[in-house]
Design an enzyme around this catalytic site. Structure first.
Site, mmCIF file in Angstrom:
data_model
loop_
_atom_site.group_PDB
_atom_site.id
_atom_site.type_symbol
_atom_site.label_atom_id
_atom_site.label_comp_id
_atom_site.label_asym_id
_atom_site.label_seq_id
_atom_site.Cartn_x
_atom_site.Cartn_y
_atom_site.Cartn_z
ATOM 1 C CG HIS A 201 -0.313 0.059 2.533
ATOM 2 N ND1 HIS A 201 -0.050 1.248 3.184
ATOM 3 C CD2 HIS A 201 0.117 -0.915 3.370
ATOM 4 C CE1 HIS A 201 0.504 0.996 4.367
ATOM 5 N NE2 HIS A 201 0.627 -0.307 4.497
ATOM 6 C CD GLU A 247 -2.704 -1.541 5.970
ATOM 7 O OE1 GLU A 247 -2.719 -2.491 6.782
ATOM 8 O OE2 GLU A 247 -2.257 -0.419 6.263
#
Length: 901
Positions: A201, A247
């Protein structure tokens, strides 16, 4: 020379025989009646004891040093993109260029900010350049060579919702304009049916520039794309690289990909790259299929154990990764790998490239590249089944071992049979008394350090172990060992010889771990392979001892003794392996336990953990304690207690739990309550611990206002912006109104009696549309519209009995409940809508919703949104400038309002 060696051998034999004769009775080696011969030095029992202990401890120390070197040695960083043969290779320097740009040049890449947009543009440009380079390389490639892979790229922007249960709370998530950047390398349609997913991420949490978490994963994936796009196309399966943009906002982007992207049904397995530290090797800490665990065995630097898998599954570690979304919503199997050492810097402003250890990107990169190569070239991705019945572990980072639970049971039965043979042949001679003593020594090792905790806490010195991972062993280890030896002293059989006590205790250790092996195997505990190792090592040691003392029978000497070399044989395997594992255990537990804070019994948790480590570190040491008789054992216990008290005194005076690189996390929230008109600064420690109140006192002096304490139990909505973490935040609240009015250059505002919140413009708003009420069913319907320009994260909370809503992720509860709905949007997402139906007492029974919104500005900078000249901009700057070096500050501005809809 030959005569000299023979003389030494004869002297050794005479000494051994004499020792065997004298080593009868409780005084052991101290029972030596011979008088010194004139002209020769007297026999020194103290010297003998010291020499024996010194040699054995030196041996253990060498094992620890060797395993330390094996554990923490990383591969040398590679700076060139091509090797000496002109072949493409993974380069740490290339990966670090990405890390440095993301963490230092762009900074805090929080979903919804301009930095998120800048990150997205940067990644798209860099990936497009890699795509173009691969295209040019393919055109230049001779026809006789294998073709390069197809290089496809997508930018996914999606909306959605999902339920996210975390920290014992139910969180309903909504997201809009959530960005994913997706790259696929394949050999064509024949490869595209089955793909492996590689995920990282690019967003960061509120208080961190995220070099390791997770710019490192992004940089590693970018470099793997460069390498694989310039190598021959994968032969069997395609590989999909997901750069997900959400995330830290509770796994929104990964949910969006695995539920809506066009490639989701082609993905069969996932490898997730994460970090909660900045140094050391990355570890495989979650795995859920035999095939993927076997695939991990192909990496050049394996580091993973089912111990970590079992530990993470308990929920003791309050953390989570995108791996959860891929498993829950994609039914995928795979691997979750993370950097974990030095997690003191995790989610802080110190997570920078400069603090990332050299060789770490190379380690993660070469491992991940090897996985990607195997999974695309060789592995069969079809039909992989999820299972936790797999035993796996690395052996000193040199090679990887994995096998099924059925195989484990067969191994355990063989190890158990060897143990029974040892007993049957009387190599092992456990007594009930000795076996019980081992159990009580184990309990003493766990319990006694807790009395030291009570002492430290009474002195106002909690968490003395926090500043270094190994410090807990130094503080609590001696008292744990003293407790173990004290039990052995109390159970020492004075009717038997010292040698008999030795052998029965060593045999009891053997029996203890064999029983543990049986119980763990019966319960299906995958980590029971450790007990198998300990039982087997004890069996080998006891067989070795039986062979060494066999000649004693010829001389009519006592054979129930332990040869000195037996301790080395018995200790080498368990001590070496556990030392290697122990480094990981301490690296994970000490920083993360300290972050829980003193509101939980963290000192006791660490004390018990240290006691466990002390007991397991060297099993035969309990028998070795009997070697010199009960008198010496008693003195050893006293010396250990005295050493422990000395260590407590020294650490209490000279050691502080926090320093610049082992900081205390503090949250600062400047909250403007648009309903009450209050402008307040909330200060809360994310990890409750010592030295907090003096910091608050300093802030009181700076703002010339007395702070008010607010508990999360009585004020659950104070930190709703970071729900559900808000349940842990106890706050000190400072009224910032006097300071702002004194600092502002706007004299109208300075002299106004109106609340400062009156000057907030474009505040978040809720309105109700399509409102209706059915008197027959008692159901009231409405559409809630939220607008929040220049605000990034909103949280709506309310209490009602919902009948239905427009969230597709789950149904509402079938009773009156408290709901918290978190919304996050990508850059320029300034609103959302939600349809609700609830039971109402009448058409005028409105729904009360509290809306908390987080301001866009202020992340990674010493500025905050200015309230139209109100001077509000200086509040955060003042907080930052006053931050002690041992405090890491996560700060943001929020507004909160109540709406009747």
């Amino acid at each position: 020379m030959a005569s000299t060696i023979n003389a030494l051998k004869q002297r050794h034999n005479n000494t051994s025989k004499s020792s065997s004769v004298d080593n009868v009775g409780d005084k052991g080696y101290l029972a030596r009646p011979s008088s010194p011969v004139k002209g020769h030095s007297a026999f020194s029992p103290v010297k003998t004891i010291f020499s024996a202990w010194s040699l054995f401890l030196a041996f253990l120390g060498i094992i620890v040093l060797i395993t330390y070197q094996l554990h923490y040695t990383l591969p040398a960083p590679v700076f060139d993109s091509l090797n000496s043969d002109g072949q493409v290779q993974f380069s740490e320097e290339n990966a670090r260029k990405v890390v440095r740009h993301l963490s230092s040049d762009i900074g805090y890449r929080i979903v919804g900010t301009e930095q998120e947009l800048e990150t997205k543009k940067y990644l798209i440009k860099e990936l497009s350049d890699l795509q173009e380079n691969a295209r040019i390389a393919s055109l230049r490639r001779p026809q006789s060579e294998l073709a390069l892979p197809n290089f496809d790229m997508w930018v996914q922007v999606g909306d959605g919702s999902h339920r996210f249960d975390f920290m014992s709370k139910v969180v309903m998530k909504m997201y809009t304009n959530m960005t994913n950047i997706v790259v696929r390398l394949s050999c064509g349609p024949e490869c595209d049916e089955n793909a492996v997913l590689l995920n990282s991420h690019f967003d960061t949490t509120l208080g961190s520039p995220g070099a390791a978490d997770d710019a490192l994963g992004v940089g590693v994936m970018m470099e793997i794309i460069r390498v694989m796009s310039l190598r021959p196309a994968p032969k069997k399966n395609s590989i999909v690289f997901l750069f997900n943009g959400g995330e830290e906002s509770l796994q929104d982007a990964s949910h969006s990909f695995i539920t809506t992207h066009e490639l989701k049904d082609q993905v069969r397995a996932v490898v997730n790259l994460e970090a909660c530290g900045t140094s050391g090797p990355e570890i495989l800490f979650q795995a859920n299929s035999e095939a993927m665990i076997s695939a991990y065995g192909t990496v050049p630097y394996p580091h993973g154990t089912v111990l970590a898998n079992d530990l993470f599954a308990t929920g003791l570690i309050l953390s989570d990764t995108d791996f959860r979304q891929f498993v829950d919503h994609g039914n995928l199997t795979g691997l979750d790998m993370a950097v974990y050492k030095n997690s003191y810097l995790y989610h802080t402003h110190l997570d920078l490239d400069e603090f990332m250890e050299a060789g770490l990107p190379q380690h993660m990169g070469e491992n991940t590249l090897a996985l990607a190569t195997y999974l695309t070239e060789t592995a069969n991705l079809v039909g992989m089944e999820s299972t936790t019945s797999i035993v796996f572990f690395d052996v000193f980072g040199l090679f990887f071992v994995s096998y099924s639970w059925a195989t484990a049971l067969r191994i355990h039965m063989v190890v158990g049979a060897i143990a029974l043979v040892a007993v049957a042949l009387q190599a092992s001679r456990p007594t009930l008394r000795a076996t019980v003593s081992i159990l009580f020594s184990f309990l003493a090792a766990l319990i006694l350090p807790n009395f030291s905790v009570i002492l430290l806490q009474s002195l106002g010195k909690p968490m003395q172990w926090f500043s270094h991972e190994w410090l807990s062993c130094f503080i609590f280890g001696p008292v744990s060992l003293a407790g173990m030896f004290l039990v052995q002293y109390l159970f020492h059989d004075k009717k038997a010889s010292t040698s008999a006590n030795e052998l029965s205790t060593l045999s009891a250790v053997h029996m203890f771990y064999t029983i543990c092996l049986g119980l763990a195997s019966y319960t299906g505990f995958a980590s029971s392979y450790v007990f198998a190792l300990y039982s087997l090592a004890s069996s080998i040691g006891l067989f070795h001892n039986q062979r060494r003392v066999a000649d004693s029978r010829k001389d009519g000497l006592e054979v129930t003794r332990v040869d000195y070399t037996t301790y080395f044989v018995s200790a080498v395997m368990p001590t070496a392996y556990f030392s290697f594992v122990c480094f990981s255990l301490l690296d994970i537990f000490i920083p993360l336990t300290g972050r829980i804070g003193v509101d939980a019994p963290v000192d006791h948790i660490v004390a018990v953990l240290t006691g466990f480590i002390t007991f397991v570190f060297c099993p035969p040491v309990l028998a070795f304690a009997h070697r010199f008789g009960s008198a010496v054992l008693r003195k050893t216990v006293v010396l250990l207690f005295l050493a422990h008290l000395f260590i407590l005194l020294v650490t209490s005076i000279f050691v502080s739990p926090y320093n610049e690189f082992h900081p205390k996390r503090v949250f600062a929230q400047h909250l403007k309550n648009l309903t009450s008109g209050e402008s307040m600064m909330y200060i809360a420690h994310a990890d409750p611990g010592p030295f907090y109140e003096p910091y608050v006192a300093d802030l009181e002096d700076m703002f010339s206002v007395k702070a008010i304490f607010r508990s999360p139990d009585n004020n659950p909505g104070d930190w709703n912006a970071i729900y559900p973490f808000n349940q842990f935040l106890e706050s000190y609240v400072i009224d910032t109104t006097p300071y702002i009015k004194a600092q502002t250059e706007n004299r109208t505002i300075a002299q106004s009696v109106a609340p400062l919140t009156h000057y907030v413009q474009e505040a978040p708003r809720l309105v109700a549309e399509k409102v209706s009420y059915d008197p027959k069913t008692g159901i009231r319907k409405l559409t809630v519209l939220c607008t929040h320009p220049n605000y990034i994260w909103t949280v709506a909370s309310f209490d009602t009995h919902l009948v239905s809503w427009s969230l597709s992720s789950s149904e509402p509860f079938d009773h009156q409940s408290h709901y918290v709905i978190r919304h996050v949007g990508g850059y320029m997402s300034d609103g959302w809508r939600l349809d609700l139906e609830y039971l109402a007492s009448g058409p005028d029974d409105r729904l009360t919703i509290e809306l908390t919104a987080m301001e866009t500005e202020g992340f990674g900078k010493d500025v905050e949104r200015e309230l139209v000249g109100s001077g509000d901009i200086g509040v955060m700057r003042k907080i930052l400038s006053s931050r002690p070096p041992w405090v890491t500050l996560t700060y943001f501005g929020t507004t909160v309002s109540r709406f009747q809809l």
